[in-house]
Design an enzyme around this catalytic site. Sequence first.
Site, PDB file in Angstrom:
ATOM      1  N   ARG A  75      20.568 -20.939  24.800  1.00 49.08           N
ATOM      2  CA  ARG A  75      21.362 -20.673  24.503  1.00 49.08           C
ATOM      3  C   ARG A  75      21.198 -20.260  23.090  1.00 49.08           C
ATOM      4  O   ARG A  75      21.191 -18.561  22.229  1.00 49.08           O
ATOM      5  CB  ARG A  75      22.638 -21.483  24.011  1.00 49.08           C
ATOM      6  CG  ARG A  75      23.473 -20.939  23.418  1.00 49.08           C
ATOM      7  CD  ARG A  75      25.028 -22.051  23.190  1.00 49.08           C
ATOM      8  NE  ARG A  75      26.219 -21.581  22.688  1.00 49.08           N
ATOM      9  CZ  ARG A  75      26.742 -22.403  20.956  1.00 49.08           C
ATOM     10  NH1 ARG A  75      25.295 -22.560  20.620  1.00 49.08           N
ATOM     11  NH2 ARG A  75      27.066 -21.923  20.428  1.00 49.08           N
ATOM     12  N   HIS A  79      21.471 -16.421  21.720  1.00 45.76           N
ATOM     13  CA  HIS A  79      22.236 -15.971  20.421  1.00 45.76           C
ATOM     14  C   HIS A  79      21.903 -15.020  19.362  1.00 45.76           C
ATOM     15  O   HIS A  79      20.902 -14.581  18.404  1.00 45.76           O
ATOM     16  CB  HIS A  79      22.068 -17.125  19.754  1.00 45.76           C
ATOM     17  CG  HIS A  79      23.503 -17.870  20.162  1.00 45.76           C
ATOM     18  ND1 HIS A  79      24.704 -17.977  19.257  1.00 45.76           N
ATOM     19  CD2 HIS A  79      24.400 -18.207  21.277  1.00 45.76           C
ATOM     20  CE1 HIS A  79      25.950 -18.416  20.378  1.00 45.76           C
ATOM     21  NE2 HIS A  79      25.399 -18.820  21.122  1.00 45.76           N
ATOM     22  N   VAL A  83      21.810 -10.746  18.619  1.00 46.73           N
ATOM     23  CA  VAL A  83      21.774 -10.330  17.413  1.00 46.73           C
ATOM     24  C   VAL A  83      21.650  -9.066  16.646  1.00 46.73           C
ATOM     25  O   VAL A  83      22.171  -7.107  16.795  1.00 46.73           O
ATOM     26  CB  VAL A  83      22.368 -11.296  16.163  1.00 46.73           C
ATOM     27  CG1 VAL A  83      21.868 -10.511  14.477  1.00 46.73           C
ATOM     28  CG2 VAL A  83      23.115 -11.626  16.077  1.00 46.73           C
ATOM     29  N   SER A  89      15.139 -13.444  14.734  1.00 50.61           N
ATOM     30  CA  SER A  89      15.367 -13.647  13.228  1.00 50.61           C
ATOM     31  C   SER A  89      16.814 -14.511  13.432  1.00 50.61           C
ATOM     32  O   SER A  89      16.787 -15.121  11.655  1.00 50.61           O
ATOM     33  CB  SER A  89      16.149 -12.128  13.288  1.00 50.61           C
ATOM     34  OG  SER A  89      17.328 -12.261  13.966  1.00 50.61           O
ATOM     35  N   ASN A 107      27.044 -19.731  15.242  1.00 45.57           N
ATOM     36  CA  ASN A 107      25.494 -20.623  15.603  1.00 45.57           C
ATOM     37  C   ASN A 107      25.399 -22.182  14.528  1.00 45.57           C
ATOM     38  O   ASN A 107      24.322 -23.375  15.302  1.00 45.57           O
ATOM     39  CB  ASN A 107      24.824 -19.905  14.552  1.00 45.57           C
ATOM     40  CG  ASN A 107      24.381 -18.782  15.434  1.00 45.57           C
ATOM     41  OD1 ASN A 107      24.234 -18.682  16.716  1.00 45.57           O
ATOM     42  ND2 ASN A 107      24.293 -17.906  14.513  1.00 45.57           N
ATOM     43  N   PRO A 176      29.837 -11.898  21.387  1.00 45.63           N
ATOM     44  CA  PRO A 176      30.863 -12.571  21.939  1.00 45.63           C
ATOM     45  C   PRO A 176      32.218 -13.127  20.898  1.00 45.63           C
ATOM     46  O   PRO A 176      31.440 -14.279  20.567  1.00 45.63           O
ATOM     47  CB  PRO A 176      30.873 -11.906  23.212  1.00 45.63           C
ATOM     48  CG  PRO A 176      29.808 -11.927  23.749  1.00 45.63           C
ATOM     49  CD  PRO A 176      29.083 -12.100  22.325  1.00 45.63           C
ATOM     50  N   HIS A 206      26.268 -21.240  32.185  1.00 45.56           N
ATOM     51  CA  HIS A 206      27.137 -22.629  31.607  1.00 45.56           C
ATOM     52  C   HIS A 206      26.601 -23.676  32.933  1.00 45.56           C
ATOM     53  O   HIS A 206      28.519 -24.533  32.777  1.00 45.56           O
ATOM     54  CB  HIS A 206      28.954 -21.914  31.968  1.00 45.56           C
ATOM     55  CG  HIS A 206      28.146 -21.564  30.117  1.00 45.56           C
ATOM     56  ND1 HIS A 206      28.966 -19.978  29.860  1.00 45.56           N
ATOM     57  CD2 HIS A 206      28.075 -21.364  28.879  1.00 45.56           C
ATOM     58  CE1 HIS A 206      28.489 -19.509  29.141  1.00 45.56           C
ATOM     59  NE2 HIS A 206      28.500 -19.833  27.959  1.00 45.56           N
ATOM     60  N   SER A 256      26.387 -31.390  38.438  1.00 44.50           N
ATOM     61  CA  SER A 256      25.250 -31.549  38.516  1.00 44.50           C
ATOM     62  C   SER A 256      24.986 -31.256  37.049  1.00 44.50           C
ATOM     63  O   SER A 256      24.284 -29.560  36.869  1.00 44.50           O
ATOM     64  CB  SER A 256      24.114 -30.860  39.557  1.00 44.50           C
ATOM     65  OG  SER A 256      24.876 -29.061  39.267  1.00 44.50           O
TER      66      SER A 256
END
Length: 283
Positions: A75, A79, A83, A89, A107, A176, A206, A256
């Site tokens: 993740r 992220h 950007v 960054s 974040n 998003p 996910h 799982s």
Amino acid sequence: MPDAHEVGGGSEEEEDEDDVRQPHRDGGSIGRSSGGEFRRWRWRGGWIVRGESIVKTTVDEALSRNPGQGSGLIRLHFHDCFVRGCDGSVLIDSTARNKAEKESPTNKPSLRGFEVIDLAKARIEKACPRTVSCADIFTFAARDSVTRLGGFHYAIPAGRRDGTVSSMLEVLHNLPDPFSNVQNLKNRFGVKGLSMDEMVTLSGAHSIGVSHYTSSTRRLYPRQDTSIDPVFAAQLKANCPQNGSNSTTVQLDVVSPNQLDSNYYKNLQIRRGLVLLGSNSMA
């Protein structure tokens, strides 16, 4: 953490086809950093290979202690890339005059894995100073998390340059929205040069990680979402009572939870998906 992490260096010399890693160019902004297009580098002494090995060791150690770190590193990479491109960054700290990406409500405080990246960077700097960028470390760490939790490996190019610009406002304008509908998601991914198929593929991440209280209860209260399996909904309500604490978390995949597999999609087919495309998602 410094205001801007050290940019990966290395000697930029005449290209040698046996010694040059060709940067990836996919036509989308995800494949470029704020420093511009990837550049062709000649890496001497196997430094990049050694750097990848150090990152893998660091990631394996972290995931051995806590497999959940893997979803955090994946993740974190997403992220960062969404950007300004994959430029590291999101590592940059805020200053008195600028709030950086990591300060965005999107974040903070949910992003995790910074300490793994910092440790890998410190080890690499000790072994081969000013050679491997934080942006490459991010990318290696995400890939190694996939390998560790999913059992499959893929080669990735090196040579990303670290960005020096980081703005909290750009996070909201690029990532998003947590409650985006499908059309909004399609638009956000499309701007980055990503297709609907690629968006659905990326959503499979996910299959690991956790969802916070607000992500779950939106579909449970005040009226239960009719698209969710009633038995599964009852299980969620037991863990996430109405007016509960947002510190409560629920596994995204109860079958799982620490394995990156296809259960995310299978759960959706039987109406037991906690996170849907077009709904709030946290990892």
